[in-house]
Design a protein around this motif. Sequence first.
Motif, PDB file in Angstrom:
ATOM      1  N   ALA A 147       0.913  -1.175  -0.008  1.00  0.00           N
ATOM      2  CA  ALA A 147       0.280   0.002   0.028  1.00  0.00           C
ATOM      3  C   ALA A 147       0.705   1.144  -0.022  1.00  0.00           C
ATOM      4  N   LEU A 148       1.969   1.214   0.645  1.00  0.00           N
ATOM      5  CA  LEU A 148       2.703   2.323   0.888  1.00  0.00           C
ATOM      6  C   LEU A 148       3.474   2.743  -0.400  1.00  0.00           C
ATOM      7  N   GLU A 149       3.970   1.620  -1.197  1.00  0.00           N
ATOM      8  CA  GLU A 149       4.535   2.029  -2.259  1.00  0.00           C
ATOM      9  C   GLU A 149       3.760   2.427  -3.560  1.00  0.00           C
ATOM     10  N   ALA A 150       2.559   1.787  -3.333  1.00  0.00           N
ATOM     11  CA  ALA A 150       1.365   2.280  -4.454  1.00  0.00           C
ATOM     12  C   ALA A 150       1.074   3.469  -4.360  1.00  0.00           C
ATOM     13  N   GLY A 151       0.973   4.164  -3.085  1.00  0.00           N
ATOM     14  CA  GLY A 151       0.837   5.408  -2.695  1.00  0.00           C
ATOM     15  C   GLY A 151       1.879   6.549  -3.429  1.00  0.00           C
ATOM     16  N   ALA A 152       3.090   6.066  -2.817  1.00  0.00           N
ATOM     17  CA  ALA A 152       4.160   6.844  -3.254  1.00  0.00           C
ATOM     18  C   ALA A 152       4.565   7.020  -4.987  1.00  0.00           C
ATOM     19  N   ARG A 153       4.045   5.822  -5.430  1.00  0.00           N
ATOM     20  CA  ARG A 153       4.305   5.936  -6.960  1.00  0.00           C
ATOM     21  C   ARG A 153       3.208   6.985  -7.399  1.00  0.00           C
ATOM     22  N   ALA A 154       2.024   7.124  -6.996  1.00  0.00           N
ATOM     23  CA  ALA A 154       1.127   8.149  -7.157  1.00  0.00           C
ATOM     24  C   ALA A 154       1.546   9.442  -7.080  1.00  0.00           C
ATOM     25  N   CYS A 155       2.073   9.494  -5.889  1.00  0.00           N
ATOM     26  CA  CYS A 155       2.779  10.721  -5.486  1.00  0.00           C
ATOM     27  C   CYS A 155       3.797  11.320  -6.416  1.00  0.00           C
ATOM     28  N   THR A 156       4.866  10.275  -6.709  1.00  0.00           N
ATOM     29  CA  THR A 156       5.790  10.598  -7.526  1.00  0.00           C
ATOM     30  C   THR A 156       5.533  10.924  -8.922  1.00  0.00           C
ATOM     31  N   GLU A 157       4.412  10.386  -9.581  1.00  0.00           N
ATOM     32  CA  GLU A 157       3.841  10.804 -10.660  1.00  0.00           C
ATOM     33  C   GLU A 157       3.432  12.202 -11.026  1.00  0.00           C
ATOM     34  N   ARG A 158       2.761  12.652  -9.901  1.00  0.00           N
ATOM     35  CA  ARG A 158       2.322  14.093  -9.836  1.00  0.00           C
ATOM     36  C   ARG A 158       3.368  15.007  -9.982  1.00  0.00           C
ATOM     37  N   LEU A 159       4.605  14.751  -9.344  1.00  0.00           N
ATOM     38  CA  LEU A 159       5.928  15.718  -9.312  1.00  0.00           C
ATOM     39  C   LEU A 159       6.376  15.456 -10.472  1.00  0.00           C
ATOM     40  N   VAL A 160       6.470  14.271 -11.195  1.00  0.00           N
ATOM     41  CA  VAL A 160       7.062  14.276 -12.432  1.00  0.00           C
ATOM     42  C   VAL A 160       6.283  14.844 -13.503  1.00  0.00           C
ATOM     43  N   ALA A 161       4.839  14.965 -13.395  1.00  0.00           N
ATOM     44  CA  ALA A 161       3.979  15.486 -14.193  1.00  0.00           C
ATOM     45  C   ALA A 161       4.396  17.005 -14.173  1.00  0.00           C
ATOM     46  N   ARG A 162       4.261  17.607 -13.038  1.00  0.00           N
ATOM     47  CA  ARG A 162       4.636  18.970 -12.705  1.00  0.00           C
ATOM     48  C   ARG A 162       6.039  19.491 -13.257  1.00  0.00           C
ATOM     49  N   LEU A 163       7.109  18.758 -13.102  1.00  0.00           N
ATOM     50  CA  LEU A 163       8.390  18.919 -13.820  1.00  0.00           C
ATOM     51  C   LEU A 163       8.332  19.081 -15.207  1.00  0.00           C
ATOM     52  N   GLY A 164       7.707  17.970 -15.806  1.00  0.00           N
ATOM     53  CA  GLY A 164       7.421  17.941 -17.296  1.00  0.00           C
ATOM     54  C   GLY A 164       6.977  19.204 -17.768  1.00  0.00           C
ATOM     55  N   GLU A 165       5.697  19.850 -16.949  1.00  0.00           N
ATOM     56  CA  GLU A 165       5.021  21.082 -17.482  1.00  0.00           C
ATOM     57  C   GLU A 165       5.923  22.182 -17.398  1.00  0.00           C
ATOM     58  N   LEU A 166       7.032  21.833 -16.637  1.00  0.00           N
ATOM     59  CA  LEU A 166       7.722  23.295 -16.531  1.00  0.00           C
ATOM     60  C   LEU A 166       9.130  23.159 -17.119  1.00  0.00           C
ATOM     61  N   ARG A 167       9.167  22.112 -17.880  1.00  0.00           N
ATOM     62  CA  ARG A 167      10.515  21.388 -18.646  1.00  0.00           C
ATOM     63  C   ARG A 167      11.717  21.689 -17.771  1.00  0.00           C
ATOM     64  N   ILE A 168      11.285  20.998 -16.510  1.00  0.00           N
ATOM     65  CA  ILE A 168      12.646  20.806 -15.790  1.00  0.00           C
ATOM     66  C   ILE A 168      13.150  19.480 -15.803  1.00  0.00           C
ATOM     67  N   PRO A 169      14.475  19.312 -16.121  1.00  0.00           N
ATOM     68  CA  PRO A 169      14.752  17.917 -16.216  1.00  0.00           C
ATOM     69  C   PRO A 169      14.948  17.156 -15.026  1.00  0.00           C
ATOM     70  N   ALA A 170      14.668  15.857 -15.220  1.00  0.00           N
ATOM     71  CA  ALA A 170      14.546  14.901 -13.967  1.00  0.00           C
ATOM     72  C   ALA A 170      14.776  13.560 -14.534  1.00  0.00           C
ATOM     73  N   THR A 171      15.454  12.782 -13.958  1.00  0.00           N
ATOM     74  CA  THR A 171      15.660  11.139 -14.149  1.00  0.00           C
ATOM     75  C   THR A 171      14.787  10.699 -13.416  1.00  0.00           C
ATOM     76  N   VAL A 172      14.102   9.765 -13.730  1.00  0.00           N
ATOM     77  CA  VAL A 172      12.866   9.078 -13.199  1.00  0.00           C
ATOM     78  C   VAL A 172      12.928   7.551 -13.369  1.00  0.00           C
ATOM     79  N   ASP A 173      12.802   6.779 -12.218  1.00  0.00           N
ATOM     80  CA  ASP A 173      12.886   5.446 -12.290  1.00  0.00           C
ATOM     81  C   ASP A 173      11.701   4.652 -11.661  1.00  0.00           C
ATOM     82  N   TYR A 174      10.829   4.096 -12.640  1.00  0.00           N
ATOM     83  CA  TYR A 174       9.514   3.473 -12.077  1.00  0.00           C
ATOM     84  C   TYR A 174       9.964   1.876 -12.178  1.00  0.00           C
ATOM     85  N   SER A 175       9.874   1.325 -11.122  1.00  0.00           N
ATOM     86  CA  SER A 175      10.028  -0.023 -11.241  1.00  0.00           C
ATOM     87  C   SER A 175       8.701  -1.045 -11.200  1.00  0.00           C
ATOM     88  N   ASP A 176       8.864  -2.211 -12.107  1.00  0.00           N
ATOM     89  CA  ASP A 176       7.502  -2.745 -12.179  1.00  0.00           C
ATOM     90  C   ASP A 176       6.990  -3.444 -10.875  1.00  0.00           C
TER      91      ASP A 176
END
Length: 352
Positions: free
Chosen positions: A293-322
Motif C-alpha cells: 500500500a505504501l509503495e502504491a501511494g508513493a508511486r501516485a505521489c511521484t507521478e504527480r511531481l514528475v508531471a509538474r516538472l514536465g510541464e515546467l520543462r525541468i529535467p529529471a531522471t525518473v525510475d519506475y520499477s515494475d
Amino acid sequence: MSTRVPITTAAVMAAAVAASVAFVGAQVSDAEPTNPVPSVTPPPPVDPKMTRTGLLSSENMGGRHERLHIASAAMRRVIDVDVLRGAGDQPRPTLYLLDGVDGDPVSGWLTKGGAAEFFADKPVDVVLTSGGTGSMYSDWERHDAALGLNRWETFLTTELPPIVESLLRSDGDRAIAGVSMGAQAAMMLAQRHPGQYRAVAGMSGCYSTADPLGHAVTSITVASRGGNADNLWGPANSPEWVAHDTVLNAERLRGTAVYLSAASGAPTHADLVAVAQSPDIVDALTVAGGGVALEAGARACTERLVARLGELRIPATVDYSDAGMHTWVDFQAQLPRAWKVLSTALGLPGAQ
C-alpha cells in the motif's frame, strides 16, 4: 517525463492508506490523524541552556565511520549524526542522507539500507542524521507533546553544514537524498533552499502538502508517530502548507539535478525471500501488505511531481520499477540508481 496525473479518488485513497500504515521497513501502525497514538518513548528533553551550536564530541565507530554529538541551539538538545568518510585524501563533496518516519537512534540507511557498504569505495562524505521521528525534517510552529521540539530544517541547512563540512574538509559541493518521509523532506529542503544542493534524490516519497492528498499523507505520517500536524505548519489553510509543497513550488528546483524513483508495490523475489525467511511469516506478511500500500501511494505521489516538472520543462531522471514494495530490501536497490545522478552532479562521474 510522464504526462500530467490528475488527483483521482483512487490516488487519494491509495496514498492515504499507504501513509496510515506509515512504516519504513518496520512495524505497521493503525494511527489516524484524529486519534494519534502515543509515542513509544517520551520526546527528547529540551535544555533551555543550550543556546550555542557546536560539535561536542565524536566517536570512531570503526573504519571511516564516525558518530558526532552536536549541540543544536535550534532544537535545544544534542543531535547525533553519523558520518561515513569517503575514499581518498582529497577534499570531497558531501551527501546528506535522510531516514524515514521511524527516526531510529541510528539511521535505517546504516542498519538496514547497506549505506556503509555501498559508499565504502566512493569519494564522497555521507552525513546521516538520527532521531527525526515523524518530524518531516521541518521546523515546527509549536512544541509537540509527543514529538517534542523540532527545528530540523534549521539544523540541516544552517547549523549542521558548517560544522560537519569543516571537519571533513569538504570541497563545498553537496547533495541531499532521502527515502519515504526523508524523500519528501529532501525535495522540500532543495526547493526551499535553491542552490544549496547540486542534486536531490527522492526515493518512494510524497511531495505535495497543500492539496487534500498531500495534507492527508503528511498529517497521517505525523500522527502515525503520535504527533499533531497542527503543530507542524499550523491549520490546513496556513500558508506554510503551501510553502512546503514541492509540487506547487517545483520551479524552485530548476538548476538542481533531480532524481525520483518509486516501485509498483508488487513484491520482488527478494521481498518474497525475506518473508519466507522471517521467524514469524504471518507477521511478515502483514508488514508486506503495508509495504504494498505504501509503495502504491508513493508511486501516485511521484507521478504527480514528475508531471509538474514536465510541464515546467525541468529535467529529471525518473525510475519506475515494475516490482518493489516499501521495504529496505527495495530501497537498497534504488540507491545505486540514485547515486548515478547524484555523483554526476557532484562532479564524480567516475564514481558511478
